[in-house]
Design a protein around this motif. Structure first.
Motif, PDB file in Angstrom:
ATOM      1  N   ALA A 410      44.226  40.533  40.229  1.00 48.20           N
ATOM      2  CA  ALA A 410      44.586  41.434  39.141  1.00 48.20           C
ATOM      3  C   ALA A 410      45.940  42.076  39.416  1.00 48.20           C
ATOM      4  O   ALA A 410      46.217  42.492  40.546  1.00 48.20           O
ATOM      5  CB  ALA A 410      43.531  42.515  38.965  1.00 48.20           C
ATOM      6  N   LYS A 411      46.766  42.151  38.378  1.00 49.52           N
ATOM      7  CA  LYS A 411      47.989  42.921  38.435  1.00 49.52           C
ATOM      8  C   LYS A 411      47.753  44.181  37.620  1.00 49.52           C
ATOM      9  O   LYS A 411      47.447  44.102  36.427  1.00 49.52           O
ATOM     10  CB  LYS A 411      49.164  42.126  37.865  1.00 49.52           C
ATOM     11  N   VAL A 412      47.876  45.341  38.244  1.00 47.43           N
ATOM     12  CA  VAL A 412      47.463  46.600  37.635  1.00 47.43           C
ATOM     13  C   VAL A 412      48.659  47.542  37.529  1.00 47.43           C
ATOM     14  O   VAL A 412      49.408  47.716  38.499  1.00 47.43           O
ATOM     15  CB  VAL A 412      46.344  47.272  38.461  1.00 47.43           C
ATOM     16  N   GLU A 418      52.600  50.078  40.022  1.00 44.33           N
ATOM     17  CA  GLU A 418      52.174  48.714  39.718  1.00 44.33           C
ATOM     18  C   GLU A 418      51.862  47.995  41.020  1.00 44.33           C
ATOM     19  O   GLU A 418      52.646  48.052  41.979  1.00 44.33           O
ATOM     20  CB  GLU A 418      53.278  47.967  38.957  1.00 44.33           C
ATOM     21  N   PHE A 419      50.722  47.311  41.079  1.00 44.29           N
ATOM     22  CA  PHE A 419      50.279  46.697  42.330  1.00 44.29           C
ATOM     23  C   PHE A 419      49.269  45.595  42.024  1.00 44.29           C
ATOM     24  O   PHE A 419      48.768  45.472  40.898  1.00 44.29           O
ATOM     25  CB  PHE A 419      49.649  47.745  43.265  1.00 44.29           C
ATOM     26  N   LEU A 420      48.971  44.773  43.053  1.00 45.51           N
ATOM     27  CA  LEU A 420      48.000  43.694  42.946  1.00 45.51           C
ATOM     28  C   LEU A 420      46.674  44.126  43.561  1.00 45.51           C
ATOM     29  O   LEU A 420      46.644  44.853  44.562  1.00 45.51           O
ATOM     30  CB  LEU A 420      48.506  42.434  43.652  1.00 45.51           C
ATOM     31  N   VAL A 421      45.583  43.673  42.970  1.00 49.17           N
ATOM     32  CA  VAL A 421      44.244  43.952  43.493  1.00 49.17           C
ATOM     33  C   VAL A 421      43.549  42.614  43.706  1.00 49.17           C
ATOM     34  O   VAL A 421      43.403  41.820  42.768  1.00 49.17           O
ATOM     35  CB  VAL A 421      43.425  44.831  42.527  1.00 49.17           C
ATOM     36  N   SER A 422      43.107  42.351  44.927  1.00 47.97           N
ATOM     37  CA  SER A 422      42.483  41.079  45.283  1.00 47.97           C
ATOM     38  C   SER A 422      40.964  41.191  45.230  1.00 47.97           C
ATOM     39  O   SER A 422      40.397  42.267  44.998  1.00 47.97           O
ATOM     40  CB  SER A 422      42.931  40.647  46.685  1.00 47.97           C
ATOM     41  N   SER A 426      39.447  47.354  44.894  1.00 41.84           N
ATOM     42  CA  SER A 426      39.204  48.110  43.662  1.00 41.84           C
ATOM     43  C   SER A 426      40.324  49.108  43.425  1.00 41.84           C
ATOM     44  O   SER A 426      41.158  49.370  44.307  1.00 41.84           O
ATOM     45  CB  SER A 426      37.868  48.848  43.753  1.00 41.84           C
ATOM     46  N   THR A 427      40.317  49.666  42.191  1.00 41.51           N
ATOM     47  CA  THR A 427      41.246  50.738  41.871  1.00 41.51           C
ATOM     48  C   THR A 427      40.576  51.661  40.857  1.00 41.51           C
ATOM     49  O   THR A 427      39.635  51.268  40.165  1.00 41.51           O
ATOM     50  CB  THR A 427      42.571  50.193  41.306  1.00 41.51           C
ATOM     51  N   TYR A 428      41.061  52.887  40.775  1.00 42.24           N
ATOM     52  CA  TYR A 428      40.465  53.913  39.935  1.00 42.24           C
ATOM     53  C   TYR A 428      41.486  54.368  38.905  1.00 42.24           C
ATOM     54  O   TYR A 428      42.638  54.678  39.243  1.00 42.24           O
ATOM     55  CB  TYR A 428      40.005  55.092  40.790  1.00 42.24           C
ATOM     56  N   ILE A 429      41.086  54.402  37.627  1.00 40.16           N
ATOM     57  CA  ILE A 429      41.962  54.812  36.528  1.00 40.16           C
ATOM     58  C   ILE A 429      41.444  56.139  35.969  1.00 40.16           C
ATOM     59  O   ILE A 429      40.432  56.167  35.261  1.00 40.16           O
ATOM     60  CB  ILE A 429      41.998  53.766  35.393  1.00 40.16           C
ATOM     61  N   PRO A 430      42.071  57.260  36.261  1.00 40.16           N
ATOM     62  CA  PRO A 430      41.585  58.541  35.713  1.00 40.16           C
ATOM     63  C   PRO A 430      41.806  58.615  34.197  1.00 40.16           C
ATOM     64  O   PRO A 430      42.705  57.971  33.652  1.00 40.16           O
ATOM     65  CB  PRO A 430      42.441  59.588  36.440  1.00 40.16           C
ATOM     66  N   GLY A 432      43.258  59.788  30.817  1.00 44.11           N
ATOM     67  CA  GLY A 432      44.592  60.275  30.509  1.00 44.11           C
ATOM     68  C   GLY A 432      45.715  59.498  31.154  1.00 44.11           C
ATOM     69  O   GLY A 432      46.885  59.732  30.836  1.00 44.11           O
ATOM     70  N   HIS A 433      45.396  58.554  32.074  1.00 45.07           N
ATOM     71  CA  HIS A 433      46.422  57.754  32.732  1.00 45.07           C
ATOM     72  C   HIS A 433      46.758  56.531  31.883  1.00 45.07           C
ATOM     73  O   HIS A 433      45.867  55.792  31.452  1.00 45.07           O
ATOM     74  CB  HIS A 433      45.950  57.286  34.104  1.00 45.07           C
ATOM     75  N   MET A 434      48.044  56.291  31.665  1.00 45.63           N
ATOM     76  CA  MET A 434      48.468  55.046  31.037  1.00 45.63           C
ATOM     77  C   MET A 434      48.220  53.906  32.021  1.00 45.63           C
ATOM     78  O   MET A 434      48.539  54.019  33.210  1.00 45.63           O
ATOM     79  CB  MET A 434      49.949  55.132  30.665  1.00 45.63           C
TER      80      MET A 434
END
Length: 478
Positions: A410-412, A418-422, A426-430, A432-434
């Motif tokens: 994933a490219k997030v 901006e970063f890659l997730v393999s 995981s990653t967290y999107i609060p 209100g965040h674009m």
């Protein structure tokens, strides 16, 4: 003379609920051979001599789904053109738009073969012969319809009384007794809803018999936007002006009024798949007359159609039933009442229940998402993104999201980062965040999304950029 098969892909297919839904209507139902009814309609037109383009009139929300369907089977790389409706407006408006488009692009003498996206035709050779007869009549400025030789007193179809190619009259869906008299007379045909004519011929007929429909469609076309590329064109109809077009069928607007209508009687193995009974009859029965599609366990069961693509279905001591199991809805109906399934669909729609609109797995231009579980304050989805595809640049007011990658890369974009997730990351999107999710790889990206928040509706979305042209604030799509 150029022939352009024109596929009308609309309607809800409410009698085939729960498989047919508003966002997954009857043309997209897959048959036992793995092809959808829409794909079969495309191939039916593509196999005709000299055809180098297929035009499809469909709903804007079904465009990417339709493209995916064609991409699977368009081996000849035929040009594909689309007219995209913002909502349904019946067949007169659809055919008017198609005829205006084709006349402008190829000339008024261009032949149109109007096909329904949800019919089944078993005999391609007989179909091609019928089309040849229709073309000969259409070249003489006739508006040609295809009449199916009836083999039963069917009450679900309209009829055409004919003498050779001459249409004597159109009649509405009859009672059983009346249908039997039609069958016995030998002068009546089922009205198939397929047509052949020159674009200029149908436009002249509409000018005479339904000028308001034609005039308002012209206004709409002038205000609509078109995108073109090599082997592709897409006309997206303007919603406001499209709403002003009178809602009417081509049968009422033109066919029943014109003196230039002809019919081609044909026996082509036609089936409009109008109910679960007719769809079930495509499956070979067992010794007890049961037709089975999926995992079943039966005891003392006769003359039933049972479909279950996921769970095991056990059935005991019943007969003459239709049982259709999907992940979020189960249908049980007596075979004598299959036409009444549409009332369940209508009731669900009236109540605003999502089961009339979409399945748990929802198709989007970038891939699919499946709701795995939801409850107060949380929702869990499986998201699959096609290679090279991306979700819109977006933001949610009321929910946060936790993404866990289980396949692919994933490219997030999360805020300013901006970063890659393999896989296994995981990653967290609060809230209100674009943010944006992309698949930069060559295999499908699969991830689990855990949503949490006070409101988890699909309409909690603000789009800032979208490669699929969906940047309307509040649109209920991801």
């Amino acid at each position: 003379m150029r022939l352009v098969p024109t596929i009308l892909c609309g309607g809800a297919g409410s009698r085939l609920w729960p498989v047919s839904r508003e966002q997954h209507p009857k043309p997209f139902i897959r048959l036992a051979d793995g092809q959808s009814l829409l794909q079969k309609a495309f191939l039916r037109g593509a196999e005709l001599n000299g055809v180098d383009e297929i035009l499809t009139v469909t709903n804007r929300e079904l465009f990417f789904k339709t493209e995916d369907e064609y991409r699977e089977i368009n081996q000849a790389k035929l040009a594909t053109s689309y007219i995209l409706e913002p909502f349904g407006r019946n067949t007169a408006a659809a055919i008017a738009a198609a005829a205006l488009h084709i006349s402008k692009k190829h000339g008024p003498d261009t032949l149109m073969l109007v096909l329904a996206a949800d019919h089944l035709i078993a005999d391609q050779a007989a179909f091609e012969q019928a089309v040849s007869e229709a073309i000969a009549l259409a070249k003489r400025e006739k508006i040609v319809t295809f009449g199916i030789q009836p083999d039963a007193p069917e009450t679900g179809y309209g009829y055409i009384e004919a003498s050779g190619n001459k249409v004597l009259r159109f009649v509405e869906k009859p009672s059983l007794a009346t249908a039997q008299t039609y069958l016995d007379s030998g002068n009546f045909l089922w009205n198939s809803g397929m047509f052949c004519f020159m674009a200029g011929t149908i436009l002249q007929a509409m000018e005479q018999h339904c000028p308001e429909i034609l005039a308002s469609t012209k206004v709409c076309m002038e205000q609509s936007r078109i995108a073109q590329a090599d082997g592709f064109s897409q006309l997206e109809l303007d919603a406001d002006s499209f709403a002003a077009i009178p809602d009417n069928s081509i049968d009422y607007a033109v066919m029943e009024k014109s003196n230039h209508v002809a019919v081609v009687p044909c026996d082509i193995g036609w089936n409009d798949i109008g109910s679960w009974d007719s769809l079930g009859n495509l499956t070979v029965p067992d010794e007890q007359g049961n037709r089975l599609d999926g995992q079943t366990m039966l005891h003392k069961v006769e003359n039933c159609y049972i479909q279950s693509k996921g769970r095991m279905v056990g059935v005991v001591g019943v007969s003459n039933l239709i049982i259709v199991d999907t992940p979020d809805a189960l249908l049980v109906v007596d075979k004598s009442h299959t036409q009444d399934v549409k009332h369940i669909y209508a009731a669900l729609k009236a109540k605003g229940h999502t089961a009339h609109k979409s399945h748990l797995t929802v198709h989007r231009p970038w891939g699919t998402y499946t709701v795995l579980e939801e409850g107060p304050g949380f929702k869990i989805k499986r998201i699959e993104v096609k290679p090279g595809a991306s979700l819109s640049l977006q933001m949610h007011h009321h929910r946060s999201e936790h993404w866990i990658v289980v396949n692919g890369m994933a490219k997030v974009l999360n805020g300013d980062h901006e970063f890659l997730v393999s896989v296994n990351e995981s990653t967290y999107i609060p809230a209100g965040h674009m943010h944006r999710l992309e698949n930069p790889g060559v295999i499908n990206l699969v991830m689990i999304e855990v949503q949490s928040g006070a409101y988890l509706g699909e309409d909690d979305i603000v789009r800032f950029q979208d490669k699929y042209g969906r940047c309307q604030v509040g649109q209920a799509q991801k």
